[in-house]
Scaffold this active site. Structure first.
Site, PDB file in Angstrom:
ATOM      1  N   ASP A 151       0.829  -1.200   0.000  1.00  0.00           N
ATOM      2  CA  ASP A 151       0.000   0.000   0.000  1.00  0.00           C
ATOM      3  C   ASP A 151       0.863   1.249   0.000  1.00  0.00           C
ATOM      4  O   ASP A 151       2.096   1.163   0.032  1.00  0.00           O
ATOM      5  CB  ASP A 151      -0.988  -0.003   1.177  1.00  0.00           C
ATOM      6  N   LYS A 205      -3.687   3.866  -2.308  1.00  0.00           N
ATOM      7  CA  LYS A 205      -4.078   5.070  -3.042  1.00  0.00           C
ATOM      8  C   LYS A 205      -2.849   5.704  -3.686  1.00  0.00           C
ATOM      9  O   LYS A 205      -1.884   6.033  -3.025  1.00  0.00           O
ATOM     10  CB  LYS A 205      -4.742   6.068  -2.088  1.00  0.00           C
ATOM     11  N   MET A 213      -3.795   8.815  11.711  1.00  0.00           N
ATOM     12  CA  MET A 213      -4.691   9.134  10.583  1.00  0.00           C
ATOM     13  C   MET A 213      -5.649  10.268  10.947  1.00  0.00           C
ATOM     14  O   MET A 213      -6.854  10.201  10.694  1.00  0.00           O
ATOM     15  CB  MET A 213      -5.476   7.880  10.159  1.00  0.00           C
TER      16      MET A 213
END
Length: 523
Positions: free
Chosen positions: A46, A68, A182
């Site tokens: 990732d 992403k 996050m």
């Protein structure tokens, strides 16, 4: 579509390893994690995994990006689960590489459950979580006998992007250090929640951005103002938020005090030759991305070298122009069970210290090495030593400096210019060159003209004028200049001098920066 029907099961199911890559610094992955990457046939990764860590994987592995990235959206978790099951059922050894630790808000538990349900064997390899590793790189201990006897790790957003159900009262009253992961996009809500439940507005807080990389930084404030400071400083993910008295700790800054702190340096040497240069740079504080732009491939038809070894007694000199030439020559002797006694009559010339060092690993020492380490000066020095009619063997790359051969032939020598390896270009699809060179603190280091050519090929249509190239010698610098790069050349053609060049450039940059910050008349 079920996991059972969309995959053709192989006779033997493989295995999935859920591996924590650590916060980003390539050296923070565990020994077991590195070994598994080297052995993996499939690597599923990732966006929080650093490029340097991906370089530990085999060039023969298949890499699957499920994070992403610019140009596409993240792959849903259910689909990631299916990928892991599908690849394992093909009999593959699969590494699921995750930033930090796979079980600290990394959804590793969900993946493990899916694998167990599908009957796929798996192992979990812990990693250093950013909640601990990032503060330590920015000089903050998450626990301290006088400041915090506990640490709480909290996620600041749900998987669907909404705000989590955080029990702010417990956090506000519990003391210790709170680490929010996050939380860049929700920092205002998080601080407001703490204040509403009674936390003092002057409680120290910090935002730690891009920790364990050359671009890391910390913004210090309080619960009352850290959200505004983060917005003003345009903090981007990945970043973590600290709340607690340790956030203001000032006595442990170690990362930023080293000569190359804040610099990211791309090392473009072949994979097997990059370790020493990378180690020297890391010792000085640089973040290093080992990005080989070439690889050495022994020539498939080894008859030429075999014939030369059959007639080795007829040669007077053997000339090595690279460590790779020494290694391939030595390996051919080993295959033939022919030891170094067959070379006793030869004089040996080398192009420079690196090649001499490889020779010394073999227990041999050169008779000749030029003061300046390049083919032109080697040819000049050797031409003054050889006698007319003497035979000289040069086992080297297929495409080599012809000035060396010409000068020896002009001196009357009989030269066998023998190709023993080809230089092939490397490329890595996950490396975004434009993104790497958005900062002036990213430099590229080149140790040969061929590494420059490989870099140019890999970089595609990137504007190469953005690249600051640190080059080991004039020929390498000339190649980089022709490509449009800004070039700087080491004082001597050695790895140590190349590192010293980077250190001197960084020191001058700091001096210039300090001078610009002084009032007029005090520079």
């Amino acid at each position: 579509m079920s996991l059972e029907t969309d995959t053709q099961k192989s006779d033997k199911t493989g295995k999935v390893y859920l591996v924590g890559a650590g916060p980003s610094d390539v050296e923070l992955i565990t020994v077991k994690g590195k070994r598994l990457l080297e052995e993996a046939e499939v690597i599923v990764y990732d966006r929080l995994v650093g490029n340097g860590i991906l370089m530990w994987g085999s060039r023969h592995a298949r890499y699957i990006d499920v994070g992403k990235r610019s140009g596409h959206h993240p792959i849903p978790q259910e689909e990631i689960n299916q990928i892991l099951v599908r690849e394992a059922r093909k009999g593959q050894k699969v590494v699921r590489l995750k930033g930090g630790d796979p079980l600290v808000f990394g959804r590793g538990g969900e993946e493990a459950a899916a694998l167990k349900k599908a009957g796929v064997p798996f192992e979990i390899v812990p990693g250093i979580t950013s909640a601990i590793g990032v503060p330590s790189y920015l000089g903050i201990p998450v626990t301290h006998r006088d400041m915090a006897s506990s640490v709480h790790i909290v996620t600041a957003h749900k998987k669907d992007g909404s705000l989590p159900d955080i029990h702010y009262r417990s956090l506000a009253e519990g003391g210790g250090t709170i680490v929010f992961l996050m939380g860049v996009s929700t920092i205002g809500n998080v601080m407001a929640g703490l204040l509403e439940e009674g936390m003092a507005p002057d409680m120290p807080a910090a935002v730690l951005e891009r920790g364990t990389t050359s671009a890391q930084r910390k913004i210090i404030g309080t619960v009352g103002d850290i959200a505004q400071k983060a917005v003003r400083e345009q903090v981007q993910s990945p970043a973590i938020i600290l709340v607690g008295h340790v956030s203001a700790f000032q006595d442990m800054d170690w990362y930023g005090n080293r000569p190359l702190a804040g610099k990211k340096i791309l090392v473009t040497r072949p994979r097997e030759r990059s370790l020493r240069l990378a180690a020297l740079l890391r010792e000085e504080g640089a973040e290093v991305l080992e990005l080989p732009t070439i690889r050495i491939a022994p020539v498939e038809d080894g008859e030429g070298l075999s014939r030369a070894l059959d007639g080795i007694g007829t040669f007077s000199w053997i000339v090595f122009t690279s460590p790779s030439g020494v290694r391939i020559f030595r390996e051919e002797l080993r295959k033939r069970r022919q030891d170094m006694r067959s070379l006793a009559h030869l004089k040996i010339a080398v192009i420079g210290e690196g090649t001499a060092g490889e020779l010394e690993n073999w227990g041999l020492y050169p008779d000749l090495m030029p003061e300046q380490y390049d083919g032109d000066h080697l040819g000049e020095a050797l031409a003054g030593c050889v006698k007319a009619g003497e035979k000289i063997l040069i086992p080297r790359a297929r495409i080599g400096n012809q000035t060396l051969v010409r000068r020896l032939e002009e001196a009357g020598a009989r030269v066998t210019d023998l190709p023993v390896y080809d230089t092939e270009y490397e490329s890595f699809p996950w490396v975004e060159y434009d993104r790497e060179f958005t900062s002036k603190d990213c430099l590229a280091m080149f140790t040969s003209a061929s590494t420059v050519r490989g870099f140019v090929k890999s970089a595609g249509d990137m504007d190469l004028s953005k690249v600051t190239a640190l080059c080991i010698g004039e020929m390498t610098a000339g190649e980089a200049e022709r490509a449009g790069m800004q070039t700087f050349t080491a004082a001597r053609a050695t790895l140590r001098d190349l590192v010293d060049l980077a250190v001197k450039m960084a020191a001058k940059e700091r001096e210039d920066g300090e001078g610009q910050r002084q009032p007029d008349g005090e520079k």
